[in-house]
Design a protein around this motif. Structure first.
Motif, PDB file in Angstrom:
ATOM      1  N   UNK A 482       0.807  -1.217   0.000  1.00  0.00           N
ATOM      2  CA  UNK A 482       0.000   0.000   0.000  1.00  0.00           C
ATOM      3  C   UNK A 482       0.844   1.272   0.000  1.00  0.00           C
ATOM      4  N   UNK A 483       2.115   1.134  -0.372  1.00  0.00           N
ATOM      5  CA  UNK A 483       2.994   2.293  -0.392  1.00  0.00           C
ATOM      6  C   UNK A 483       3.442   2.676   1.009  1.00  0.00           C
ATOM      7  N   UNK A 484       4.000   3.861   1.136  1.00  0.00           N
ATOM      8  CA  UNK A 484       4.525   4.298   2.435  1.00  0.00           C
ATOM      9  C   UNK A 484       4.471   5.817   2.540  1.00  0.00           C
ATOM     10  N   UNK A 485       4.370   6.293   3.783  1.00  0.00           N
ATOM     11  CA  UNK A 485       4.440   7.727   4.041  1.00  0.00           C
ATOM     12  C   UNK A 485       5.907   8.158   4.055  1.00  0.00           C
ATOM     13  N   UNK A 521      -2.933  10.398  -1.763  1.00  0.00           N
ATOM     14  CA  UNK A 521      -3.586  10.152  -0.463  1.00  0.00           C
ATOM     15  C   UNK A 521      -2.571   9.990   0.676  1.00  0.00           C
ATOM     16  N   UNK A 522      -1.528  10.811   0.634  1.00  0.00           N
ATOM     17  CA  UNK A 522      -0.576  10.817   1.727  1.00  0.00           C
ATOM     18  C   UNK A 522       0.458   9.701   1.699  1.00  0.00           C
ATOM     19  N   UNK A 523       0.496   8.911   0.596  1.00  0.00           N
ATOM     20  CA  UNK A 523       1.437   7.786   0.534  1.00  0.00           C
ATOM     21  C   UNK A 523       2.160   7.770  -0.805  1.00  0.00           C
ATOM     22  N   UNK A 524       3.398   7.243  -0.783  1.00  0.00           N
ATOM     23  CA  UNK A 524       4.212   7.133  -1.983  1.00  0.00           C
ATOM     24  C   UNK A 524       4.103   5.726  -2.565  1.00  0.00           C
ATOM     25  N   UNK A 525       3.916   5.685  -3.885  1.00  0.00           N
ATOM     26  CA  UNK A 525       3.905   4.418  -4.609  1.00  0.00           C
ATOM     27  C   UNK A 525       4.936   4.503  -5.730  1.00  0.00           C
ATOM     28  N   UNK A 526       5.660   3.395  -5.968  1.00  0.00           N
ATOM     29  CA  UNK A 526       6.636   3.385  -7.065  1.00  0.00           C
ATOM     30  C   UNK A 526       5.953   3.657  -8.393  1.00  0.00           C
TER      31      UNK A 526
END
Length: 529
Positions: A482-485, A521-526
């Motif tokens: 789910x990605x990361x902050x 939405x506040x998170x980083x995705x590759x």
């Protein structure tokens, strides 16, 4: 209760309380050696801990105690009304002006808008015709009334501000220059009457209220003009004036308000009263103020709040503190004592500029980065000394400057701490200082350390290539469905690399994340390959 008096860099009380609950237990002792407005101390007491608060700024100490002490609200309100009967009419006499509607010569100028040395407009209240606000152009009589008041001030502070371009403190500028002569006269009268109050506890609250209202009674309140159909104009094509506020520094805008002194005091008193009601409700009656650490240690509930410097915690015994949460000055971000000079001068508080841990652009202070780092190193050493073995210390921090990060981490390590985690301290509403300062993160980070006995006190340096950083971030994000902050990525890369003696540059972490990931939405995705 946290809105009674302005202070900078206040931390969200609900988030600070989470750290206190996580790292300490009821009845244990929590220390904040840079206690500021007292959030850590108040939350510790509210959560049934004992607390020690220390700060070099007298205004900070008074603010902290105000958030802890109960007051007889009925007696407080009665004293306020008695004060009103003593001073309001006399203060009003210096704001008298002709009502533009009915001609009453005893109407009151509640707000005066200055443009340089000239008055542009006056907001008039008139009891004779029941008018609460009429805007009029001034007469020469109105201008003279403000600049040459019929009742001269009996006393006001003439302290010089410390020249510092960063906070708009100009050479030769004095505290009294921040106010009109009329405001000085009325402030002098009000303070004189407050100091005649016999009940010491109530007098201290009234002095606190006086201090808190000073910025709004000064010339630093800017004029807001919004243009549009709903706002209208003032006849010159300009938007109608609205009252701004003092933000930070000693800038006197070309167009600024002079607000009726008693109105300022009355409005601030309402906020103080609400705050003291909250204190009476939230703080246990059993929470006693102690004057020595020995007394605090023997008790089950209570606090010790003292003016002093974090470089000398001799009033606290070694290995006696269960948890530390603190927010030390961040380099040159906020020169606290310089910015508090207005408050401290009016109330004749003594303050120690020499021992403040700060970087200042004021040349007369010679507070450079070297002095700051040396003093902070001593302070962290003192924190390590008083903390119990295996106890935790959380330090709030905000900077994207690589050298500042490295210096802070190495100072903590040199003191003997082991860094355990780096987490965010999110703000629901960010202050102007947080929004505009250079190298600011979108949040403060909290570095939590642990006191552990170590034979070797490690130091770290920057290392790793851009390629190694790229691989590390990709590997971390790939493992997170789910990605990361942002803080999760930084926490992983920094905390995991510290034991190796080599860390990534914070600025490179942020830039590399932006290059290889998308933010949603506040998170980083590759990004897709």
């Amino acid at each position: 209760m946290y809105a009674m008096h302005k202070y900078w860099s206040k931390k969200p009380y609900n988030l600070v309380s989470r750290y206190i609950e996580k790292y300490s237990k009821p009845n244990e002792i929590v220390l904040d050696p840079f206690c500021g407005s007292g959030v850590t101390i108040t939350e510790s007491i509210r959560l049934n801990r004992r607390a020690v608060g220390i700060d070099i700024n007298p205004t900070a100490i008074v603010s902290t105690k105000m958030g802890l002490t109960h007051i007889d609200l009925k007696a407080l309100k009665k004293t306020f009304e008695s004060l009103r009967s003593e001073v309001e009419q006399e203060i009003n006499s210096l704001y008298q002006t002709n009502c533009p509607k009915c001609g009453n010569p005893q109407a009151i100028a509640s707000h005066t808008i200055w443009n340089g040395e000239q008055i542009d407009e006056i907001w008039v209240e008139c009891k004779a015709c029941g008018n609460s606000k009429t805007v009029k152009k001034p007469s020469e009589t109105d201008r003279v009334a403000a600049l040459e008041p019929a009742r001269p001030a009996s006393w006001y502070p003439t302290n010089y501000l410390l020249e510092n371009y960063r906070i708009n403190a100009k050479a030769g500028m004095r505290v009294c220059d921040l106010f009109t002569p009329r405001a000085l006269s009325n402030l002098s009268l009000l303070l004189e009457k407050i100091r005649q109050i016999k009940d010491e506890q109530i007098k201290s609250v009234m002095e606190f209220c006086f201090s808190a209202m000073l910025p709004q009674s000064s010339n630093m309140v800017f004029v807001i003009r919004r243009r549009g159909k709903s706002n209208g104009t003032n006849g010159n094509g300009e938007g109608k004036a609205e009252v701004g506020s003092w933000v930070i520094g000693y800038w006197i805008p070309p167009e600024h308000f002079e607000i009726h002194v008693w109105r300022c005091f009355e409005n601030r008193f309402k906020r103080i009263l609400k705050g003291k009601q909250e204190v009476n409700y939230a703080i246990p009656v059993s929470a006693t103020e102690f004057l020595s650490f020995d007394e605090l240690e023997k008790s089950q509930v209570g606090y010790l709040v003292s003016k002093g410097t974090a470089t000398d915690l001799s009033l606290v015994h070694s290995n006696s503190i269960d948890y530390i949460f603190t927010d030390p000055p961040h380099g040159n971000r906020i020169p606290y004592l310089e910015l508090s000079l207005m408050w401290n001068s009016w109330l004749n508080y003594e303050f120690d500029l020499e021992n403040e841990i700060i970087v200042s652009e004021s040349k007369v202070r010679q507070k450079n980065a070297k002095d700051y780092e040396q003093r902070l190193k001593i302070a962290f050493g003192e924190m390590w000394r008083v903390l119990k073995l295996d106890g935790y210390a959380s330090i709030a921090f905000n900077s994207l400057d690589d050298e500042t990060w490295l210096s802070l981490l190495n100072t903590l390590l040199a003191a003997g701490f082991k860094i355990k985690e780096i987490t965010p301290l999110e703000y629901s509403a960010r202050s102007v200082v947080q929004d505009t300062r250079k190298n600011a993160l979108k949040t403060d980070f909290v570095i939590t350390c642990r006191k552990q006995m170590q034979e070797f006190r490690q130091q770290i340096a920057f290392g790793y290539s851009e390629k190694e950083l790229l691989i590390a971030i990709k590997d971390f994000l790939s493992s997170r469905k789910n990605g990361a902050e942002t803080y999760e990525i930084m926490n992983c890369l920094l905390v995991s690399s510290i034991p190796t003696g080599t860390v990534f540059r914070v600025s490179q972490i942020i830039e590399t994340i932006k290059d290889i990931a998308t933010y949603n939405d506040g998170r980083w995705q590759l990004k897709p390959s």
